[in-house]
Design a protein around this motif. Structure first.
Motif, mmCIF file in Angstrom:
data_model
loop_
_atom_site.group_PDB
_atom_site.id
_atom_site.type_symbol
_atom_site.label_atom_id
_atom_site.label_comp_id
_atom_site.label_asym_id
_atom_site.label_seq_id
_atom_site.Cartn_x
_atom_site.Cartn_y
_atom_site.Cartn_z
ATOM 1 N N ILE A 142 45.487 44.683 42.836
ATOM 2 C CA ILE A 142 43.942 44.152 42.897
ATOM 3 C C ILE A 142 44.044 42.726 43.507
ATOM 4 C CG2 ILE A 142 43.328 45.781 40.788
ATOM 5 C CD1 ILE A 142 43.028 43.315 39.024
ATOM 6 N N ILE A 143 42.925 42.051 43.934
ATOM 7 C CA ILE A 143 42.702 40.844 44.289
ATOM 8 C C ILE A 143 41.476 40.180 43.677
ATOM 9 C CG2 ILE A 143 42.375 39.234 46.427
ATOM 10 C CD1 ILE A 143 44.589 41.235 47.861
ATOM 11 N N LEU A 144 41.521 38.974 43.221
ATOM 12 C CA LEU A 144 40.274 38.527 42.592
ATOM 13 C C LEU A 144 39.752 37.319 43.422
ATOM 14 C CD1 LEU A 144 41.512 38.061 38.732
ATOM 15 C CD2 LEU A 144 40.574 39.994 39.874
ATOM 16 N N ILE A 145 38.629 37.356 43.837
ATOM 17 C CA ILE A 145 38.140 36.229 44.560
ATOM 18 C C ILE A 145 37.228 35.583 43.903
ATOM 19 C CG2 ILE A 145 36.542 35.917 46.894
ATOM 20 C CD1 ILE A 145 37.353 38.780 47.699
ATOM 21 N N GLY A 146 37.570 34.186 43.876
ATOM 22 C CA GLY A 146 36.784 33.219 42.873
ATOM 23 C C GLY A 146 36.506 31.887 43.524
ATOM 24 N N PRO A 147 35.819 31.015 42.844
ATOM 25 C CA PRO A 147 35.580 29.661 43.372
ATOM 26 C C PRO A 147 36.797 28.867 43.342
ATOM 27 C CG PRO A 147 34.291 30.432 41.255
ATOM 28 C CD PRO A 147 35.209 31.168 41.361
ATOM 29 N N SER A 148 36.812 27.796 44.201
ATOM 30 C CA SER A 148 37.898 26.857 44.140
ATOM 31 C C SER A 148 37.155 25.474 44.487
ATOM 32 C CB SER A 148 38.870 27.231 45.349
ATOM 33 O OG SER A 148 39.587 26.178 45.610
ATOM 34 N N ASP A 149 37.840 24.533 43.847
ATOM 35 C CA ASP A 149 37.621 22.926 44.159
ATOM 36 C C ASP A 149 38.252 22.601 45.429
ATOM 37 O OD1 ASP A 149 40.164 22.911 43.191
ATOM 38 O OD2 ASP A 149 39.319 21.628 41.239
ATOM 39 N N LYS A 150 39.204 23.472 45.940
ATOM 40 C CA LYS A 150 40.021 22.975 46.949
ATOM 41 C C LYS A 150 39.424 23.710 48.507
ATOM 42 C CE LYS A 150 44.064 22.395 44.169
ATOM 43 N NZ LYS A 150 45.584 23.026 44.000
ATOM 44 N N ALA A 151 38.946 24.697 48.383
ATOM 45 C CA ALA A 151 38.630 25.801 49.516
ATOM 46 C C ALA A 151 37.352 26.486 49.321
ATOM 47 C CB ALA A 151 39.797 26.622 49.500
ATOM 48 N N ASP A 152 37.111 27.063 50.368
ATOM 49 C CA ASP A 152 35.821 28.040 50.167
ATOM 50 C C ASP A 152 35.806 29.004 49.058
ATOM 51 O OD1 ASP A 152 34.145 26.848 52.509
ATOM 52 O OD2 ASP A 152 35.698 27.621 53.843
ATOM 53 N N CYS A 153 37.047 29.425 48.892
ATOM 54 C CA CYS A 153 37.170 30.741 47.808
ATOM 55 C C CYS A 153 38.494 30.622 47.361
ATOM 56 C CB CYS A 153 36.527 31.926 47.952
ATOM 57 S SG CYS A 153 37.427 32.390 49.357
ATOM 58 N N SER A 154 39.005 31.124 46.460
ATOM 59 C CA SER A 154 40.317 31.258 45.886
ATOM 60 C C SER A 154 40.510 32.852 45.870
ATOM 61 C CB SER A 154 40.683 30.722 44.571
ATOM 62 O OG SER A 154 39.908 31.603 43.478
ATOM 63 N N MET A 155 41.995 33.225 45.799
ATOM 64 C CA MET A 155 42.159 34.658 45.972
ATOM 65 C C MET A 155 43.450 34.716 44.931
ATOM 66 S SD MET A 155 44.780 35.434 49.473
ATOM 67 C CE MET A 155 45.170 37.068 48.895
ATOM 68 N N ASP A 156 43.350 35.705 44.153
ATOM 69 C CA ASP A 156 44.357 35.819 42.858
ATOM 70 C C ASP A 156 44.967 37.097 42.943
ATOM 71 O OD1 ASP A 156 46.207 35.154 40.894
ATOM 72 O OD2 ASP A 156 44.790 34.973 39.480
ATOM 73 N N ILE A 157 46.255 37.465 43.160
ATOM 74 C CA ILE A 157 46.687 38.962 43.525
ATOM 75 C C ILE A 157 47.607 39.365 42.324
ATOM 76 C CG2 ILE A 157 47.953 40.100 45.419
ATOM 77 C CD1 ILE A 157 47.841 37.562 46.839
ATOM 78 N N TYR A 158 47.499 40.548 42.086
ATOM 79 C CA TYR A 158 48.335 41.357 40.976
ATOM 80 C C TYR A 158 48.675 42.520 41.673
ATOM 81 C CZ TYR A 158 46.674 38.108 37.527
ATOM 82 O OH TYR A 158 46.374 36.863 37.037
ATOM 83 N N ASN A 159 49.914 42.867 41.738
ATOM 84 C CA ASN A 159 50.498 44.168 42.189
ATOM 85 C C ASN A 159 50.149 45.244 41.621
ATOM 86 O OD1 ASN A 159 52.045 42.713 44.415
ATOM 87 N ND2 ASN A 159 53.472 42.137 43.017
ATOM 88 N N ALA A 160 50.561 46.428 41.937
ATOM 89 C CA ALA A 160 50.334 47.597 41.387
ATOM 90 C C ALA A 160 50.992 47.824 39.913
ATOM 91 C CB ALA A 160 50.774 48.728 42.136
ATOM 92 N N ASP A 161 52.198 46.944 39.634
ATOM 93 C CA ASP A 161 52.942 46.941 38.325
ATOM 94 C C ASP A 161 52.418 45.948 37.531
ATOM 95 O OD1 ASP A 161 53.978 44.804 39.578
ATOM 96 O OD2 ASP A 161 55.822 45.605 39.169
ATOM 97 N N GLY A 162 51.379 45.246 37.915
ATOM 98 C CA GLY A 162 50.999 44.275 37.053
ATOM 99 C C GLY A 162 51.426 42.788 37.221
ATOM 100 N N SER A 163 52.366 42.544 37.957
ATOM 101 C CA SER A 163 53.096 41.380 38.138
ATOM 102 C C SER A 163 52.114 40.651 39.194
ATOM 103 C CB SER A 163 54.423 41.613 38.918
ATOM 104 O OG SER A 163 54.275 42.417 39.955
ATOM 105 N N ARG A 164 52.194 39.315 39.051
ATOM 106 C CA ARG A 164 51.194 38.371 39.824
ATOM 107 C C ARG A 164 52.067 37.912 41.359
ATOM 108 N NH1 ARG A 164 48.899 32.685 37.686
ATOM 109 N NH2 ARG A 164 46.730 32.732 38.903
ATOM 110 N N ALA A 165 51.297 38.076 42.484
ATOM 111 C CA ALA A 165 51.837 37.885 43.603
ATOM 112 C C ALA A 165 51.485 36.409 43.932
ATOM 113 C CB ALA A 165 51.626 38.703 44.691
ATOM 114 N N MET A 166 52.266 35.667 44.890
ATOM 115 C CA MET A 166 52.048 34.438 45.300
ATOM 116 C C MET A 166 51.065 34.367 46.474
ATOM 117 S SD MET A 166 53.614 31.993 43.512
ATOM 118 C CE MET A 166 53.764 30.799 44.428
ATOM 119 N N MET A 167 51.391 35.578 47.602
ATOM 120 C CA MET A 167 50.511 35.490 48.706
ATOM 121 C C MET A 167 50.624 36.938 49.151
ATOM 122 S SD MET A 167 49.019 33.739 50.967
ATOM 123 C CE MET A 167 48.287 34.265 52.823
#
Length: 277
Positions: free
Chosen positions: A45-70
């Protein structure tokens, strides 16, 4: 809770608009929804949210629940979503990721649909400790390593996440389900690793399969394709602009000689919108 399924050449994720609705416990949610038999089915899953650095942010979680950097394919989908769903109606927009702010350049047709996205993926990291790997050399280029009782020659690159590139004669013959985990969890890769198996099929053209940490074999990996392009250029196999054929489609990758930045160009597609309780 609403979500949108999207894919970048077969690398599929479920996208949540966190401007409208927060997501609690995204790791557990990703495990439940990513299951292709009992959930919706996705690489994460990928969460699209607010950011104070960019137009939006993305936060990624793999199928096993681990967090991905990019995720290169994921960020192209974020660009299409942000433009077409009105988060940032810009043909050049920025996305805040766990590996820094990335700039996206959107190609938009006469119907105001995003047909292609080019992403400035930043500079490749070649320093072994920073990738990270535990090899004692400063860089890992065509370096031998024993994995599952067999010697492989590997080139390691970080594109905001760690990659191990292996050149083979027949990429379709690789038993990825069995050998992939042996690379991913090898002790030389302290944060695990994404592994790309690559077959050269022409001048500046190659075919690739990928085992992604946390997700297994996926149909595509954008950061992996960038790492492969860098590895090919470093090994003298290609120039700095290449076409990479993946299971789900093609990506054009350019490693700029002046800026040292890697640019990835490819499509992004909506699949469907859904709602879960």
């Amino acid at each position: 809770m609403k979500f949108t399924k999207m894919h970048g050449i077969g690398n599929d994720y479920l996208y949540f608009n966190c401007f409208e609705e927060p997501v609690t416990d995204p790791a557990a949610l990703s495990i439940r929804l990513s299951d292709r038999h009992f959930g919706v089915g996705s690489d994460g899953i990928i969460l699209i949210g607010p950011s104070d650095k960019a137009d939006c942010s993305m936060d990624i979680y793999n199928a096993d629940g681990s967090r991905a950097m990019m995720c290169g394919n994921g960020i192209r989908c974020v660009g299409k979503y942000a433009y077409e769903r009105g988060i940032a109606k810009k043909k050049t927009l920025t996305v805040d990721t766990q590996s820094g702010v990335k700039t996206l350049f959107l190609t938009v047709d006469e119907n105001d649909h995003v047909t292609s996205v080019t992403v400035n993926m930043g500079k490749p990291e070649l320093s072994a400790p920073k990738i990270p790997t535990l090899f004692e050399t400063e860089q890992v280029i065509d370096h031998p390593v024993e994995i599952a009782g067999k010697e492989y020659r590997v080139t390691c690159v970080s594109m905001g996440n760690p990659h191990c590139v292996v050149f083979v004669d027949d990429v379709d013959a690789i038993p990825l389900e069995s050998i992939g985990p042996s690379f991913e969890f090898h002790h030389m890769f302290p944060q695990r690793v994404n592994t790309e198996f690559v077959q050269m099929i022409g001048e500046n053209e190659m075919k690739m399969r990928v085992w992604e940490r946390g997700s297994g074999e996926t149909w595509a990996c954008g950061t992996g394709a960038c790492a492969v392009a860098v590895a090919c250029a470093l090994g003298g196999k290609t120039g700095r602009q290449v076409l990479v054929h993946l299971k789900g489609g093609d990506l054009n990758i350019r490693w700029d000689e002046e800026s040292d930045e890697v640019f990835m160009q490819g499509p992004a597609e909506f699949v469907f919108d859904g709602q879960i309780n």
